[in-house]
Write a protein that holds these residues in place. Structure first.
Motif, short mmCIF file in Angstrom:
data_model
loop_
_atom_site.label_atom_id
_atom_site.label_comp_id
_atom_site.label_asym_id
_atom_site.label_seq_id
_atom_site.Cartn_x
_atom_site.Cartn_y
_atom_site.Cartn_z
N ARG A 18 0.83 -1.20 0.00
CA ARG A 18 0.00 0.00 0.00
C ARG A 18 0.87 1.26 0.00
NH1 ARG A 18 -4.13 0.12 4.75
NH2 ARG A 18 -4.75 -1.77 3.63
N SER A 20 0.45 5.74 -0.60
CA SER A 20 -0.44 6.89 -0.77
C SER A 20 -0.19 7.54 -2.12
CB SER A 20 -0.19 7.90 0.35
OG SER A 20 1.09 8.50 0.20
N GLU A 52 -7.78 2.27 -0.32
CA GLU A 52 -8.12 2.04 1.09
C GLU A 52 -8.15 3.41 1.76
OE1 GLU A 52 -9.23 -0.30 4.27
OE2 GLU A 52 -8.73 -1.00 2.25
N ARG A 53 -9.32 3.81 2.24
CA ARG A 53 -9.45 5.13 2.82
C ARG A 53 -9.01 5.14 4.28
NH1 ARG A 53 -12.06 8.22 -0.75
NH2 ARG A 53 -13.34 7.19 -2.35
N GLY A 54 -8.82 6.33 4.81
CA GLY A 54 -8.43 6.47 6.21
C GLY A 54 -7.05 7.06 6.36
N ARG A 55 -6.66 7.23 7.65
CA ARG A 55 -5.37 7.85 7.96
C ARG A 55 -4.19 7.11 7.33
NH1 ARG A 55 -3.08 8.89 14.12
NH2 ARG A 55 -1.09 9.86 13.51
N HIS A 56 -4.25 5.79 7.36
CA HIS A 56 -3.15 4.98 6.83
C HIS A 56 -3.56 4.35 5.49
CE1 HIS A 56 -0.99 5.47 10.57
NE2 HIS A 56 -2.06 5.04 11.25
N GLY A 57 -4.45 5.01 4.79
CA GLY A 57 -4.94 4.47 3.53
C GLY A 57 -3.97 4.68 2.38
#
Length: 324
Positions: A18, A20, A52-57
């Motif tokens: 993953r 960003s 993948e959403r979110g802070r660590h997405g």
């Protein structure tokens, strides 16, 4: 350009998992907007990339997704990794695997690229067998069966039993822990340890080899380039080295330096020639190196070297003084 970037994007996700949009943009040296457009293009082409959403997405590929060439086997993949030197692949017994792998790579190219690549390859030649003076480069060779066993032990991490013919010695069997293989100037070497001590064996002097089932005693990772430099330094520091004072024409300086082990001192003389203090492996090496430079170099010391070069020149002159 975009096609290359899309491939690089997929490979980055394959390698790092993953990532960003910002991280991808930094790696690809483009804007985040461009990354988002590329992700959309990949999805439309059927590449299973998702967000993948979110802070660590970030973005990543579906587990198990792979991009594969058309069926490269182990030896073919290994051959491509050492293909930076065609002779390296041949020296390690991977010449036929390299040829087979390259055929598969060409077959995997799009039609629009295949003809262009084939035409370009005809205009590029790396490391030919002869130089501009038609001197053939003669590589030392070891039997294919020996190379195969040595390579098998090196890659599997197993002990290796070799029947080795050292210089001026009767061939002997010995068991070693193989570290890696190195090819330099048409010669191949096995780097290994024996009873914990570093050993270097010339591949062409291995008469027979047998990979054993017992695991080798060696570190999991190795910096082969560093190991080779360290062994080369130790080799140059030992033996019957000689130091020579030479006066050489500046145009032939690089030829002298290329054959010497080390340059200890250097200064320009009043006649425009260079005075250099250099070391050679032994007396024979020094005499050979200076003879190659003809009248473009003069050995000033030691006296035994001047005598040896004088006697050789006198013998040649005497040979050609008489009618053929």
């Amino acid at each position: 350009m975009r096609a290359d970037r899309l491939v690089s994007l997929v490979l980055l996700l394959r390698r790092h998992g993953r990532m960003s949009a910002v991280a991808l943009a930094g790696e690809l040296e483009v804007s985040t907007r461009t990354v988002l457009r590329d992700i959309e293009a990949l999805s439309a082409a059927g590449v299973p990339v998702y967000a993948e959403r979110g802070r660590h997405g970030g973005f990543e590929l579906l587990p198990g997704f792979r991009t594969e060439l058309t069926g490269l086997n182990h030896d073919e993949a290994l051959a491509l990794l050492v293909a930076g030197s065609r002779r390296g692949a041949q020296a390690f017994g991977l010449g036929s695997a390299l040829a087979s792998a390259m055929l598969k790579v060409v077959d995997a190219l799009p039609d629009s690229y295949r003809d262009t690549a084939a035409g370009a390859s005809e205009r590029l030649l790396v490391d030919p067998e002869t130089d501009l003076l038609s001197r053939r480069l003669v590589a030392e060779e070891a039997p294919d069966t020996v190379v195969a066993e040595v390579l098998r032990a090196v890659l599997a991490g197993h002990k290796l039993r070799i029947h080795y013919a050292a210089v001026d010695q009767t061939p002997k069997w010995r068991t070693v822990d193989p570290i890696g293989l190195v090819t330099v100037r048409e010669r191949s070497y096995l780097l290994a340890t024996r009873s914990g001590a570093d050993r270097t064996y010339r591949l062409s002097r291995i008469l027979a080899a047998q990979a054993l089932a017992e695991p080798a005693q060696r570190p999991d990772r190795v910096d082969l380039d560093r190991a080779w430099r360290e062994r080369s330094t130790r080799f140059r520091a030992g033996g019957d080295q000689v130091t020579v004072l030479v006066r050489v024409h500046p145009a032939r300086r690089e030829d002298l330096v290329g054959t010497a082990l080390a340059v200890l001192a250097e200064e320009a003389g009043p006649d425009g020639r260079l005075r250099m203090e250099v070391t050679f492996q032994d007396r024979r090496h020094a005499e050979w190196a200076l003879w190659q430079l003809s009248t473009n170099a003069e050995a000033l010391a030691p006296q035994w070297l001047r005598d040896a070069l004088r006697d050789r020149a006198a013998a040649i002159a005497a040979r050609y003084a008489a009618p053929s």
